[in-house]
Scaffold this active site. Sequence first.
Site, PDB file in Angstrom:
ATOM      1  N   LEU A  23      -5.579  10.812  10.861  1.00 23.36           N
ATOM      2  CA  LEU A  23      -4.681  10.421   9.773  1.00 23.36           C
ATOM      3  C   LEU A  23      -3.334   9.976  10.319  1.00 23.36           C
ATOM      4  O   LEU A  23      -2.739   9.010   9.811  1.00 23.36           O
ATOM      5  CB  LEU A  23      -4.519  11.581   8.790  1.00 23.36           C
ATOM      6  CG  LEU A  23      -3.784  11.285   7.486  1.00 23.36           C
ATOM      7  CD1 LEU A  23      -4.416  10.120   6.743  1.00 23.36           C
ATOM      8  CD2 LEU A  23      -3.745  12.527   6.585  1.00 23.36           C
ATOM      9  N   CYS A  72      -9.312  -5.344  -5.836  1.00 22.19           N
ATOM     10  CA  CYS A  72      -8.049  -5.927  -5.385  1.00 22.19           C
ATOM     11  C   CYS A  72      -7.790  -7.332  -5.904  1.00 22.19           C
ATOM     12  O   CYS A  72      -6.645  -7.781  -5.914  1.00 22.19           O
ATOM     13  CB  CYS A  72      -7.997  -5.918  -3.866  1.00 22.19           C
ATOM     14  SG  CYS A  72      -7.856  -4.255  -3.154  1.00 22.19           S
ATOM     15  N   PHE A 109      -3.505   3.519   0.203  1.00 25.32           N
ATOM     16  CA  PHE A 109      -3.463   3.155  -1.211  1.00 25.32           C
ATOM     17  C   PHE A 109      -2.369   3.881  -1.985  1.00 25.32           C
ATOM     18  O   PHE A 109      -2.037   5.036  -1.704  1.00 25.32           O
ATOM     19  CB  PHE A 109      -4.815   3.431  -1.871  1.00 25.32           C
ATOM     20  CG  PHE A 109      -5.894   2.487  -1.439  1.00 25.32           C
ATOM     21  CD1 PHE A 109      -5.875   1.167  -1.847  1.00 25.32           C
ATOM     22  CD2 PHE A 109      -6.915   2.903  -0.609  1.00 25.32           C
ATOM     23  CE1 PHE A 109      -6.852   0.276  -1.439  1.00 25.32           C
ATOM     24  CE2 PHE A 109      -7.906   2.029  -0.189  1.00 25.32           C
ATOM     25  CZ  PHE A 109      -7.874   0.711  -0.610  1.00 25.32           C
ATOM     26  N   HIS A 169      -2.494 -11.025  -1.123  1.00 21.85           N
ATOM     27  CA  HIS A 169      -2.751  -9.592  -1.285  1.00 21.85           C
ATOM     28  C   HIS A 169      -3.052  -8.963   0.072  1.00 21.85           C
ATOM     29  O   HIS A 169      -3.977  -9.400   0.775  1.00 21.85           O
ATOM     30  CB  HIS A 169      -3.939  -9.357  -2.222  1.00 21.85           C
ATOM     31  CG  HIS A 169      -4.344  -7.905  -2.272  1.00 21.85           C
ATOM     32  ND1 HIS A 169      -3.713  -7.002  -3.076  1.00 21.85           N
ATOM     33  CD2 HIS A 169      -5.288  -7.215  -1.583  1.00 21.85           C
ATOM     34  CE1 HIS A 169      -4.258  -5.802  -2.899  1.00 21.85           C
ATOM     35  NE2 HIS A 169      -5.215  -5.914  -1.992  1.00 21.85           N
ATOM     36  N   GLY A 191      -4.783  -6.478   1.847  1.00 25.93           N
ATOM     37  CA  GLY A 191      -5.753  -5.390   1.899  1.00 25.93           C
ATOM     38  C   GLY A 191      -5.380  -4.405   2.982  1.00 25.93           C
ATOM     39  O   GLY A 191      -5.615  -3.206   2.880  1.00 25.93           O
ATOM     40  N   ASN A 216      -1.200  -0.486  -0.562  1.00 24.92           N
ATOM     41  CA  ASN A 216      -2.153  -1.342  -1.277  1.00 24.92           C
ATOM     42  C   ASN A 216      -2.355  -0.739  -2.661  1.00 24.92           C
ATOM     43  O   ASN A 216      -2.929   0.344  -2.795  1.00 24.92           O
ATOM     44  CB  ASN A 216      -3.470  -1.391  -0.494  1.00 24.92           C
ATOM     45  CG  ASN A 216      -4.513  -2.276  -1.159  1.00 24.92           C
ATOM     46  OD1 ASN A 216      -4.456  -2.558  -2.356  1.00 24.92           O
ATOM     47  ND2 ASN A 216      -5.498  -2.712  -0.399  1.00 24.92           N
TER      48      ASN A 216
END
Length: 390
Positions: free
Chosen positions: A60, A168, A219, A310, A312, A343
């Site tokens: 992470l 998306c 996200f 956009h 991603g 995102n």
Amino acid sequence: MLASARVEEQKQTRRVANPGKATLLALGKAFPANVVSQDNLVEEYLREIKCDDPSVKDKLQHLCKTTTVQTRYTVMSGETLHKYPELAVEGSPTIKQRLEIANEAVVQMAYEASLVCIKEWGRAVEDITHLVYVSSSEFRLPGGDLYLSAQLGLSNEVQRVMLYFLGCYGGVSGLRVAKDIAENNRGSRVLLTTSETMVLGFRPPNKARPYDLVGAALFGDGAAALIIGADPTEAESPFMELHCAMQLFLPGTQGVIDGRLSEEGISFKLGRDLPQKIEDNVEDFCKKLMAKAGSGSGSLELNDLFWAVHPGGPAILNGLETKLKLKPGKLECSRRALVDYGNVSSNTIFYIMDKVRDELEKKEGRGEEWGLGLAFGPGITFEGFLMRSL
């Protein structure tokens, strides 16, 4: 007096919209109250889900650096997990609880974004004739479009369209639908809303599902709202013309972005070849859109345009920049939106467009006239529009 004089001067120097073409008349954003700093994410996330696996922590931490995200807004918080501790338990059937949280949050964020947008627009809510409602984060009948209409006090004769689970590219799909409505219904004013939360996809980490950690690092949640209409009045201030829109899907790529709804929520799998699939097809897609600009635009090149893409993730932006040989800074608004919000699925394109609008206004009429907006999602689907700065 000075402010109103400056607004009047800006109106006089703006480009004029083509008759009958849809324009963007206002834009608003809204976010949940919980702000997540990427610097604190790892410790907070692992503490909330009661995970002490050092390999998960290392993974992470690496993802938090590579995503480039710095801040995000989320509906999920420590209070949410205190009320619904089962959300952090592997294998728990929690779709009922997730929808209980998401359905309410999605409409509330769409409502708040709409109020900001309508205030900027400056006309009465009664003048809204159509509503296009986009979300991949709620599921119920009637849908959030009806609840939002009631909260805003829209006419019970407002014409509603609801677009669910597009992912998306949903915001650009909504814009394409709103453009068609505005251009084919004289005098119409379309409210387009997008609203998303990652509550449905929140999962405890599992080595069999590595993408869950990508979601935890990338996200965010939020909403956006726009007013779209053709032939703006003197009282309106259009800032972008939607010249043309286009959609395509790549045959045989249905499994590259795979989302499944189950009793545990929604889970995603992304193929490793996604960035390459986009890179291999994006130039041809862009050139088809540019060809629709018409003879009045001259001979457009990719670097003559402003861009709203956009993000991603950083890999997609980096790949596009290289493939299209774009000058440094052409995708800066997309990169900054990713840093500031993460995102946010269908909303993100409009956060980028808001930044594009600010940048073009700083140039006081000397900025690029033509631009491209792009988003990619399940299918693999490409959505794009050619726009003109006013």
